[in-house]
Design a protein around this motif. Structure first.
Motif, PDB file in Angstrom:
ATOM      1  N   UNK A 151      -9.397   5.225 -13.549  1.00  0.00           N
ATOM      2  CA  UNK A 151      -9.292   3.841 -13.996  1.00  0.00           C
ATOM      3  C   UNK A 151      -8.609   2.930 -12.981  1.00  0.00           C
ATOM      4  N   UNK A 152      -7.579   3.428 -12.312  1.00  0.00           N
ATOM      5  CA  UNK A 152      -6.882   2.620 -11.316  1.00  0.00           C
ATOM      6  C   UNK A 152      -5.633   1.945 -11.843  1.00  0.00           C
ATOM      7  N   UNK A 153      -5.033   2.474 -12.897  1.00  0.00           N
ATOM      8  CA  UNK A 153      -3.764   1.937 -13.392  1.00  0.00           C
ATOM      9  C   UNK A 153      -2.637   2.342 -12.444  1.00  0.00           C
ATOM     10  N   UNK A 204       3.725  -0.372   1.060  1.00  0.00           N
ATOM     11  CA  UNK A 204       3.923   0.845   1.860  1.00  0.00           C
ATOM     12  C   UNK A 204       4.375   2.020   1.006  1.00  0.00           C
ATOM     13  N   UNK A 205       5.158   1.735  -0.027  1.00  0.00           N
ATOM     14  CA  UNK A 205       5.588   2.799  -0.934  1.00  0.00           C
ATOM     15  C   UNK A 205       4.420   3.308  -1.778  1.00  0.00           C
ATOM     16  N   UNK A 206       3.529   2.396  -2.192  1.00  0.00           N
ATOM     17  CA  UNK A 206       2.341   2.811  -2.940  1.00  0.00           C
ATOM     18  C   UNK A 206       1.445   3.698  -2.079  1.00  0.00           C
ATOM     19  N   UNK A 207       1.352   3.377  -0.787  1.00  0.00           N
ATOM     20  CA  UNK A 207       0.560   4.187   0.140  1.00  0.00           C
ATOM     21  C   UNK A 207       1.296   5.452   0.570  1.00  0.00           C
ATOM     22  N   UNK A 240      -8.173   6.803  -1.878  1.00  0.00           N
ATOM     23  CA  UNK A 240      -8.444   6.021  -3.087  1.00  0.00           C
ATOM     24  C   UNK A 240      -7.884   4.607  -3.017  1.00  0.00           C
ATOM     25  N   UNK A 241      -7.334   4.235  -1.873  1.00  0.00           N
ATOM     26  CA  UNK A 241      -6.780   2.891  -1.691  1.00  0.00           C
ATOM     27  C   UNK A 241      -7.378   2.275  -0.436  1.00  0.00           C
ATOM     28  N   UNK A 242      -7.934   1.083  -0.565  1.00  0.00           N
ATOM     29  CA  UNK A 242      -8.409   0.324   0.597  1.00  0.00           C
ATOM     30  C   UNK A 242      -7.405  -0.778   0.898  1.00  0.00           C
ATOM     31  N   UNK A 243      -7.287  -1.141   2.172  1.00  0.00           N
ATOM     32  CA  UNK A 243      -6.330  -2.182   2.530  1.00  0.00           C
ATOM     33  C   UNK A 243      -6.864  -3.012   3.688  1.00  0.00           C
ATOM     34  N   UNK A 244      -6.738  -4.315   3.559  1.00  0.00           N
ATOM     35  CA  UNK A 244      -7.024  -5.241   4.656  1.00  0.00           C
ATOM     36  C   UNK A 244      -5.715  -5.921   5.003  1.00  0.00           C
ATOM     37  N   UNK A 245      -5.292  -5.798   6.254  1.00  0.00           N
ATOM     38  CA  UNK A 245      -4.001  -6.339   6.672  1.00  0.00           C
ATOM     39  C   UNK A 245      -4.186  -7.615   7.485  1.00  0.00           C
ATOM     40  N   UNK A 246      -3.084  -8.323   7.655  1.00  0.00           N
ATOM     41  CA  UNK A 246      -3.110  -9.546   8.456  1.00  0.00           C
ATOM     42  C   UNK A 246      -3.317  -9.218   9.933  1.00  0.00           C
ATOM     43  N   UNK A 247      -2.593  -8.225  10.414  1.00  0.00           N
ATOM     44  CA  UNK A 247      -2.689  -7.819  11.818  1.00  0.00           C
ATOM     45  C   UNK A 247      -3.683  -6.667  11.914  1.00  0.00           C
ATOM     46  N   UNK A 248      -4.942  -7.009  12.066  1.00  0.00           N
ATOM     47  CA  UNK A 248      -5.986  -5.984  12.078  1.00  0.00           C
ATOM     48  C   UNK A 248      -6.065  -5.337  13.451  1.00  0.00           C
ATOM     49  N   UNK A 292     -11.178   2.561  -5.340  1.00  0.00           N
ATOM     50  CA  UNK A 292     -10.905   1.920  -6.638  1.00  0.00           C
ATOM     51  C   UNK A 292      -9.685   1.009  -6.649  1.00  0.00           C
ATOM     52  N   UNK A 293      -8.777   1.162  -5.697  1.00  0.00           N
ATOM     53  CA  UNK A 293      -7.588   0.307  -5.603  1.00  0.00           C
ATOM     54  C   UNK A 293      -7.665  -0.443  -4.281  1.00  0.00           C
ATOM     55  N   UNK A 294      -7.479  -1.744  -4.332  1.00  0.00           N
ATOM     56  CA  UNK A 294      -7.630  -2.594  -3.146  1.00  0.00           C
ATOM     57  C   UNK A 294      -6.338  -3.363  -2.895  1.00  0.00           C
ATOM     58  N   UNK A 295      -5.879  -3.331  -1.637  1.00  0.00           N
ATOM     59  CA  UNK A 295      -4.700  -4.101  -1.225  1.00  0.00           C
ATOM     60  C   UNK A 295      -5.144  -5.124  -0.193  1.00  0.00           C
ATOM     61  N   UNK A 296      -4.806  -6.376  -0.433  1.00  0.00           N
ATOM     62  CA  UNK A 296      -5.115  -7.457   0.511  1.00  0.00           C
ATOM     63  C   UNK A 296      -3.792  -8.043   0.989  1.00  0.00           C
ATOM     64  N   UNK A 297      -3.457  -7.792   2.228  1.00  0.00           N
ATOM     65  CA  UNK A 297      -2.204  -8.284   2.810  1.00  0.00           C
ATOM     66  C   UNK A 297      -2.550  -9.398   3.792  1.00  0.00           C
ATOM     67  N   UNK A 298      -2.509 -10.637   3.302  1.00  0.00           N
ATOM     68  CA  UNK A 298      -2.913 -11.798   4.121  1.00  0.00           C
ATOM     69  C   UNK A 298      -4.305 -11.558   4.703  1.00  0.00           C
ATOM     70  N   UNK A 299      -5.244 -11.131   3.857  1.00  0.00           N
ATOM     71  CA  UNK A 299      -6.539 -10.655   4.329  1.00  0.00           C
ATOM     72  C   UNK A 299      -7.380 -11.726   4.989  1.00  0.00           C
TER      73      UNK A 299
END
Length: 621
Positions: A359-361, A406-409, A437-445, A523-530
């Protein structure tokens, strides 16, 4: 060639990862790698003794041949002594070359195989270190230590087993040969040995000390050069070429001074070895001649001890320089050990299982984290994120937003509390499965210095080209990708992007990163200043793509530009590692607290409160 090829395949450097953690302590560190090739080292010992035996026999053969010539008429020599002469020929033409062949075959195995086995297993271990490990050192220095340690460890060990052992065996056989002729012949050799050991005892510790200093200075020099090259755009932007020259010059001068100090010791060693060699030859020859004049030894003794003395001086000089080389290499290994034998700071639990996300809770339950300090960063924070909920994290720099991500990752372990995904404690699952199971787009790619295709496919390595292309189209990257051409003429998706993606603009790198995340489809997405690196037109164009990307996913978004996250289901306001406000954009504006103040500041700066409130309503819509 077939024989050499067979021997080369006896060691496959990259066949497995490191067999455990490389230990601290120089002897244990050496044995950790040597244990994997111990039989080859044993064979090297046997081959070294065999070669020493053959080399010691040659002066004996010379003396015996002189004696035979004196005893027989020329016409009778071969007929009477053919078996002795044949045996000499077999030793010189067959057994000695065979011992050297074995040595060469073993070198064929050990030089490339063992060297790169050490490098591969060291890299395999280092690559699993925490982010903090890499953040605390130069990347160039870490890489230099991994590469140089492999060569230094193998070189010092082979030199010790082959050269030093050969010299010990040859010296032992020489003592036996001298004593058989006359024990008094051992006097010059004994004095020479005392002088030789004293010279090495004086010089080697000094060379070892300077070798360690040189190794540190060399890796520091490499680190500074790589740091300048990696940030060359910043150097040029601020016109700091001379400052960088001074930064690197300091390291070059430091290395030069230490190198000069070491070369002084090498000069002293060379002069001392030459004087000792002359003494051994003259002293042994003089004693042999005096004994011959008294009729104590025959002419064969003179013919034996002089070439044997030459062999000893030549071998001892080689050993002396090899020992200094070993000291230099041990210094390199010692320095490398500090990096390679570093315990992995964050490990999977022994009972860790792959994470399965249905589910992604996400639940942060009373978590605290201070980066090793006594307070600050994250303090007793609790947060529940429902499956498919879109959360925006808001707060000033240092409020704890990136640390929470960072703690979640699990880039760091919590100091207290738990983080759960679908009820499973992330500390109880494998790190690889968690991050899958976690995708992330960061500001400093940061992109890999590979092709566009490889960079996008990094999100899902098994993806087809059509799937990669579709992801690029959704990220509005396909059109500019087709126009790319690198310095080798590779075009489109085959074009390489340069180190960290420097051949692309910031917006282009960001769109490649978004395409990579679209392809991964976690299923879980993190957008850090994407979208911070995108211009307004491109940002607007890919907003619909981001909406599609976020559909059905649990999303955590960080943005200093509040308009980009105002439409999130819930905004969580952080201050000093604590949640101080939480709610929708409209709710928080109505609350007129911390978030409302931030919103008014960002709504143009010169807007009235009524105008800012109206802009907020439009953003929420």
């Amino acid at each position: 060639m077939a024989l050499l090829s067979w021997f080369e395949r006896l060691i496959q450097p990259t066949a497995t990862g490191a067999p455990g953690e490389p230990p601290k302590g120089l002897v244990r560190f050496y044995w950790f790698f040597t244990a994997q090739v111990v039989w080859f080292m044993a064979a090297l010992v046997v081959a070294g003794f065999a070669l020493a035996l053959c080399d010691a026999a040659i002066p004996v053969f010379i003396g015996e041949l002189v004696q035979l010539i004196g005893r027989h008429a020329p016409a009778d020599l071969i007929g009477s002594e053919w078996s002795t002469l044949l045996w000499m020929a077999v030793v010189i033409l067959v057994l000695r070359p065979l011992a050297i062949l074995v040595q060469n075959l073993l070198n064929q195995v050990l030089l490339p195989g063992f060297t790169n086995l050490i490098r591969w297993q060291s890299h395999w271990h280092v690559a699993r270190q925490t982010l903090a490990f890499f953040q605390n050192d130069f990347a160039g220095r870490i890489a230099s230590r991994v590469v140089e340690t492999g060569n230094a460890l193998r070189g010092s060990l082979v030199a010790l087993v082959w050269v030093v052992w050969y010299m010990i065996a040859l010296a032992g056989l020489a003592v036996a040969i001298y004593a058989r002729a006359d024990v008094r012949l051992l006097v010059p050799a004994g004095l020479w040995a005392v002088g030789y050991v004293a010279l090495l005892a004086h010089v080697i510790p000094r060379i070892r000390a300077t070798a360690r200093e040189i190794s540190f200075a060399r890796s520091g020099l490499v680190g500074r050069i790589v740091d300048s090259y990696t940030n060359i755009a910043t150097v040029k932007l601020f016109a700091r070429a001379e400052k960088e020259d001074a930064f690197v010059r300091e390291a070059v001068d430091d290395h030069t001074g230490k190198f000069r100090a070491q070369m002084r010791q090498f000069t002293l060693l060379g002069v001392g070895l030459n004087l000792l060699s002359g003494f051994l030859l003259v002293g042994t020859g003089a004693v042999a001649v005096v004994l011959w004049t008294r009729g104590v030894v025959g002419i064969d003794a003179i013919a034996t001890v002089l070439p044997l003395g030459l062999q000893l001086t030549g071998a001892s000089a080689r050993v002396a320089y090899e020992v200094t080389g070993i000291s230099d290499q041990v210094g390199t290994v010692t320095e490398g050990m500090e990096t390679i034998a570093h315990p992995i700071g964050l490990k999977d639990a022994a009972t860790a299982v792959p994470l399965a996300v249905a589910e992604g809770a996400v639940r942060f339950d009373d978590i605290s984290f201070h980066y090793g300090r006594t307070s600050g960063v994250i303090e007793h924070l609790s947060l529940d994120i429902r499956p498919g909920e879109k959360i925006g994290l808001v707060g000033r720099s240092g409020a704890g937003k990136s640390t929470l991500v960072n703690l979640l990752l699990r880039f760091y372990d919590l100091e207290s509390g738990t983080i759960r995904i679908d009820g499973t404690n992330i500390a109880s699952v494998t790190q690889e499965s968690l991050r899958e199971n976690i995708s992330m787009v960061t500001q400093d790619t940061s992109l890999l210095h590979r092709s566009i295709l490889d960079n996008i496919r990094y999100g899902r390595p098994e993806a087809t080209f059509e799937e990669v292309k579709t992801a690029a189209e959704l990220a509005h990257a396909h059109d500019f990708i087709l126009e790319l051409e690198d310095w080798k003429g590779r075009r489109g998706y085959d074009a390489h992007v340069g180190e960290r993606g420097v051949k692309l603009s910031g917006g282009q790198r960001q769109r490649i990163a978004i395409a990579r995340v679209i392809l991964k489809n976690a299923p879980i997405l993190i957008l850090d200043e994407a979208t911070s690196a995108l211009d307004s037109e491109v940002e607007a164009a890919i907003q619909s793509s981001l909406e599609s990307l976020m559909a059905g996913k649990t999303v955590i978004a960080i943005a200093h530009r509040l308009s980009t996250i105002a439409r999130m289901d819930r905004l969580v306001i952080l201050e000093h590692g604590r949640i101080i406000e939480s709610g929708s954009h409209a709710d928080l504006l109505a609350l007129d607290g911390h978030y409302a103040q931030l919103w008014r500041r960002q709504s143009g700066g010169f807007l009235t409160d009524d105008e800012a409130e109206e802009a907020g309503k439009k953003a929420a819509e």
